[in-house]
Motif scaffolding. Sequence first.
Motif, PDB file in Angstrom:
ATOM      1  N   LYS A   1      42.281   2.619 140.180  1.00 15.94           N
ATOM      2  CA  LYS A   1      43.288   3.121 140.021  1.00 15.94           C
ATOM      3  C   LYS A   1      43.993   3.103 140.708  1.00 15.94           C
ATOM      4  N   GLY A   2      45.195   3.497 140.504  1.00 15.12           N
ATOM      5  CA  GLY A   2      46.552   3.601 141.506  1.00 15.12           C
ATOM      6  C   GLY A   2      46.571   4.761 142.410  1.00 15.12           C
ATOM      7  N   LEU A   3      46.684   4.671 143.233  1.00 20.14           N
ATOM      8  CA  LEU A   3      46.571   6.317 144.326  1.00 20.14           C
ATOM      9  C   LEU A   3      48.312   6.964 142.980  1.00 20.14           C
ATOM     10  N   GLY A   4      47.956   8.135 142.938  1.00 18.55           N
ATOM     11  CA  GLY A   4      49.299   8.748 143.120  1.00 18.55           C
ATOM     12  C   GLY A   4      49.350   8.607 141.742  1.00 18.55           C
ATOM     13  N   SER A   5      48.625   7.947 140.735  1.00 18.37           N
ATOM     14  CA  SER A   5      49.098   7.386 139.810  1.00 18.37           C
ATOM     15  C   SER A   5      48.196   8.662 138.714  1.00 18.37           C
ATOM     16  N   GLU A   6      48.214   9.333 138.106  1.00 20.09           N
ATOM     17  CA  GLU A   6      47.197  10.723 137.646  1.00 20.09           C
ATOM     18  C   GLU A   6      48.259  11.196 136.808  1.00 20.09           C
ATOM     19  N   ALA A   7      49.996  11.502 137.582  1.00 18.68           N
ATOM     20  CA  ALA A   7      50.126  12.096 136.004  1.00 18.68           C
ATOM     21  C   ALA A   7      51.196  11.109 135.361  1.00 18.68           C
TER      22      ALA A   7
ATOM     23  N   SER B   1      57.245   6.716 142.597  1.00 17.40           N
ATOM     24  CA  SER B   1      57.447   6.610 144.116  1.00 17.40           C
ATOM     25  C   SER B   1      58.871   5.271 143.964  1.00 17.40           C
ATOM     26  N   SER B   2      59.831   5.269 144.758  1.00 14.18           N
ATOM     27  CA  SER B   2      60.535   4.535 144.897  1.00 14.18           C
ATOM     28  C   SER B   2      60.441   3.933 146.553  1.00 14.18           C
ATOM     29  N   LYS B   3      59.675   5.132 147.609  1.00 17.05           N
ATOM     30  CA  LYS B   3      58.872   4.463 148.438  1.00 17.05           C
ATOM     31  C   LYS B   3      58.057   4.012 148.837  1.00 17.05           C
ATOM     32  N   ALA B   4      57.261   5.353 148.205  1.00 18.93           N
ATOM     33  CA  ALA B   4      55.883   5.019 148.676  1.00 18.93           C
ATOM     34  C   ALA B   4      54.757   3.910 147.851  1.00 18.93           C
ATOM     35  N   LYS B   5      55.483   3.722 146.913  1.00 19.71           N
ATOM     36  CA  LYS B   5      55.142   2.388 145.452  1.00 19.71           C
ATOM     37  C   LYS B   5      54.607   1.429 146.191  1.00 19.71           C
ATOM     38  N   LYS B   6      53.418   0.654 146.259  1.00 16.69           N
ATOM     39  CA  LYS B   6      53.159  -0.129 146.829  1.00 16.69           C
ATOM     40  C   LYS B   6      52.440  -1.026 145.443  1.00 16.69           C
ATOM     41  N   PHE B   7      52.697  -2.809 145.595  1.00 20.96           N
ATOM     42  CA  PHE B   7      51.552  -2.936 144.997  1.00 20.96           C
ATOM     43  C   PHE B   7      50.256  -3.958 145.485  1.00 20.96           C
TER      44      PHE B   7
END
Length: 282
Positions: A214-220, A194-200
């Motif tokens: 694990k990063g959130l939303g990284s399952e896919a 996600s370009s908007k929700a991506k966080k490092f």
Amino acid sequence: MSSSCRRPEHMAPPEVFYNEQEAKKYSQNSRMIEIQTQMSERAVELLSLPEDQPCYLLDVGCGSGLSGDYLSEAGHYWVGVDISTAMLDVALQRDVEGDLLLGDMGEGLPFRPGMFDGCVSISALQWLCNADKKTHSPPKRLYRFFSTLYSSLARGARAVFQIYPENSEQLELITAQAMKAGFTGGMVVDFPNSSKAKKFFLCLFAGVSGVLPKGLGSEAADRAVSGQAQFTAQRSRFKHMKGKCVKKSKDWIVEKKERRRRQGKEVRADTKYTARHRKPRF
């Protein structure tokens, strides 16, 4: 993550950029407060602190104390460090519960060894990658910061930095100096697609290597784009942050072909690899 003149660190040094007008936003802008709180919550989650046990934490770049508010609500004690007097003045006006210290993290942290159970930092670390004065050397300032932070943390403690990296070279610079100071760990990327929700989040371990969360939303993205970028004794170039490695990877090609098939578009004949790895269609 391309360079942009609109990035705050390109406009002025932090002690100048975060003036009284800018500092007021962190006590009046509800959207800014909400985002800061969410990132603080995620940073504390990545610390993996003992449950139902108050800890003594360091907040680097504490600003107006918004992240400190979350630490207090979670039952922890904290010390905040910031280079902006205007931001610290707002924190004092808000009567935050933590102790506040005016200081430049690039000059090192003045705390005794093993003092803190953990460290959080929201949107501050990338400022050290800029040379705001002729005497500033980003690698030296980063190393000075990381080495003194390593000393001030209890062995086995974690430090979590939410950052806005400008490019992959900046990520490499930061992680290389962290490793040089003795840390292990790596980058946790939430919502990598996600370009908007991506966080490092740079998640560091002091003294004891741990399992990188694990990063959130990284399952896919487990097959092609990892939500983690771990380093131990070897430098990691984070080339995938630019998108080059991802777009040239076999998994990316397979996924692109499958997406075009679902859209009813023509797709070039499969190679032996893509035919072997293509998902069955039902």
